[in-house]
Design a protein around this motif. Structure first.
Motif, PDB file in Angstrom:
ATOM      1  N   VAL A  84      34.637 -43.501  48.419  1.00  0.00           N
ATOM      2  CA  VAL A  84      35.078 -42.552  47.400  1.00  0.00           C
ATOM      3  C   VAL A  84      36.502 -42.867  46.944  1.00  0.00           C
ATOM      4  O   VAL A  84      36.792 -42.897  45.739  1.00  0.00           O
ATOM      5  N   LEU A  85      37.405 -43.125  47.886  1.00  0.00           N
ATOM      6  CA  LEU A  85      38.792 -43.387  47.506  1.00  0.00           C
ATOM      7  C   LEU A  85      38.931 -44.708  46.752  1.00  0.00           C
ATOM      8  O   LEU A  85      39.748 -44.815  45.833  1.00  0.00           O
ATOM      9  N   THR A  86      38.151 -45.706  47.129  1.00  0.00           N
ATOM     10  CA  THR A  86      38.199 -46.976  46.396  1.00  0.00           C
ATOM     11  C   THR A  86      37.734 -46.782  44.963  1.00  0.00           C
ATOM     12  O   THR A  86      38.323 -47.328  44.018  1.00  0.00           O
ATOM     13  N   THR A  87      36.700 -45.993  44.790  1.00  0.00           N
ATOM     14  CA  THR A  87      36.218 -45.715  43.434  1.00  0.00           C
ATOM     15  C   THR A  87      37.260 -44.950  42.633  1.00  0.00           C
ATOM     16  O   THR A  87      37.526 -45.276  41.465  1.00  0.00           O
ATOM     17  N   ARG A  88      37.856 -43.951  43.246  1.00  0.00           N
ATOM     18  CA  ARG A  88      38.868 -43.168  42.534  1.00  0.00           C
ATOM     19  C   ARG A  88      40.077 -44.021  42.173  1.00  0.00           C
ATOM     20  O   ARG A  88      40.677 -43.850  41.099  1.00  0.00           O
ATOM     21  N   ALA A  89      40.438 -44.949  43.051  1.00  0.00           N
ATOM     22  CA  ALA A  89      41.555 -45.845  42.737  1.00  0.00           C
ATOM     23  C   ALA A  89      41.197 -46.769  41.582  1.00  0.00           C
ATOM     24  O   ALA A  89      42.034 -47.058  40.716  1.00  0.00           O
ATOM     25  N   THR A  90      39.951 -47.229  41.546  1.00  0.00           N
ATOM     26  CA  THR A  90      39.512 -48.091  40.446  1.00  0.00           C
ATOM     27  C   THR A  90      39.531 -47.335  39.128  1.00  0.00           C
ATOM     28  O   THR A  90      39.970 -47.856  38.095  1.00  0.00           O
ATOM     29  N   ILE A  91      39.065 -46.088  39.163  1.00  0.00           N
ATOM     30  CA  ILE A  91      39.057 -45.277  37.943  1.00  0.00           C
ATOM     31  C   ILE A  91      40.476 -44.992  37.472  1.00  0.00           C
ATOM     32  O   ILE A  91      40.776 -45.023  36.273  1.00  0.00           O
ATOM     33  N   ALA A  92      41.374 -44.738  38.423  1.00  0.00           N
ATOM     34  CA  ALA A  92      42.748 -44.385  38.065  1.00  0.00           C
ATOM     35  C   ALA A  92      43.521 -45.571  37.499  1.00  0.00           C
ATOM     36  O   ALA A  92      44.370 -45.404  36.619  1.00  0.00           O
ATOM     37  N   THR A  93      43.236 -46.778  38.003  1.00  0.00           N
ATOM     38  CA  THR A  93      44.022 -47.950  37.597  1.00  0.00           C
ATOM     39  C   THR A  93      43.269 -48.896  36.670  1.00  0.00           C
ATOM     40  O   THR A  93      43.885 -49.655  35.928  1.00  0.00           O
TER      41      THR A  93
END
Length: 360
Positions: A267-276
């Motif tokens: 989940v955090l990897t996905t959120r980081a990808t979406i954010a950056t």
């Protein structure tokens, strides 16, 4: 082989199997024996001086006095309790042999009403039963199924519904399931999934996520403490180095077996990808697919379990859709018209193709 072949294609409801043939045979046997006993006493099939003498004694000393006091003496008022008992017995028999489920249907209807209108009643009854060592098995199952339905509705494609009430419903069910049941890995991962979904519509969801995060911290602090980073409404997102370290750790996932930690990292990897929008984060999912295909058996088993517990297809596809991947050079496209330089990294069915029949 694309990564979509490694993922589950949707939510499958789990139901307990029952041996209906055995139940029908058992019911028929009991009714047949009772009929033979009654018919035998009425027609004197059995020898009154033999082993069946006990049946005649019970008939004369127990059955006749009870019948006289509760039926003959009270008739026709006795029809009231007789009708009630007959209806209850009929409902129980119909439910037992699986013809219909009137009792269970009524229970579920009442529980659904309480879940959304008066959840405090369910929690209070759960606490009361806890003193006796009993559990609300049906309520736990129903709330878990409703939560999975809501989660599936929000993760079936890459454009989660804009209806904020659905996310509020998911938060409510996720919290309630933790309050009335023993926290299982699926329940804890559902918390991570639910909080992660707040990032897709923060304007309408972040308030619900923050309230749920505050409440669940008091419900299961011991179980959630090791995963505190993943159960925050506004978590610290990983950088590229940390995501690459997580990708390298997948090789030893079979040794640790911590599926909740793996779900949180997804989940955090996905959120980081979406954010950056940084495509380098996709190395985590590429290594995941590689280990699922070529890793050791224990690693494959742990990764498969983590995929099953969380909305892995949705998170992988969301990360891949958000990553800025450079397009092939114009000269390459002109020279090899129709040839793609790399396989699709997205999950076809997570985009909705699986449900529309467009996936190949």
């Amino acid at each position: 082989m694309g990564r979509s072949t490694l993922l589950r294609a949707g939510y499958v409801r789990h139901t307990r199997r029952r041996n209906w043939i055995a139940r029908n045979l058992a019911l028929g046997s009991v009714l047949g024996i009772l009929y033979l006993i009654v018919k035998g006493i009425q027609t004197d099939w059995f020898n009154p001086d033999g082993p069946a003498r006990l049946l005649y004694i019970l008939h004369d000393t127990v059955w006749l006095p009870v019948k006289g006091a509760l039926w003959t003496a009270l008739f026709p008022d006795a029809l009231i309790w007789a009708t009630a008992l007959t209806c209850i017995a009929a409902l129980a028999i119909v439910e037992f042999v699986g013809w219909k489920s009137p009792v269970r249907t009524g229970q579920l209807a009442l529980l659904r009403l309480l879940v959304f209108r008066a959840p405090g009643v369910i929690v209070a009854w759960h606490d009361f039963l806890g003193w006796t060592g009993l559990r609300m098995g049906l309520a736990e199952t129903l709330i878990g199924d409703l939560r999975q339905d809501a989660l599936f509705a929000l993760t079936r494609d890459l454009t989660p519904g804009s209806d904020p009430t659905l996310y509020a419903r998911l938060c409510h069910l996720t919290e309630l399931r933790l309050r009335i049941g023993i926290p299982r890995p699926r329940d804890l991962v559902a918390v991570i999934d639910t909080l992660g979904l707040a990032a897709f519509d923060p304007q309408h969801r972040i308030d619900h996520a923050e309230r749920m995060a505050d409440r669940i911290e008091k419900i299961a602090p011991d179980r959630l403490k090791p995963f505190r980073r993943f159960t925050e409404a506004r978590p610290d997102l990983p950088g590229i180095r940390e995501a690459l370290r997580w990708a390298a750790d997948l090789r030893t996932a079979g040794e640790t077996g911590d599926v909740i930690e793996l779900a949180g990292r997804i989940v955090l990897t996905t959120r980081a990808t979406i954010a950056t929008g940084n495509g380098a984060f996709l190395a985590f999912f590429d290594d995941w697919a590689r280990e699922r295909l070529c890793g050791r058996a224990e690693t494959v088993a742990v990764l498969a379990k983590a995929e099953d517990l969380c909305a892995f297809a949705f998170w992988a596809a969301s990360a891949e859709a958000a990553a800025n991947v450079s397009a092939p050079a114009a000269l390459f496209q002109e020279a090899f018209d129709g040839l793609r330089s790399e396989r699709d990294r997205g999950e076809g069915f997570a985009h909705g193709d699986f449900y529309t029949g467009d996936a190949v």
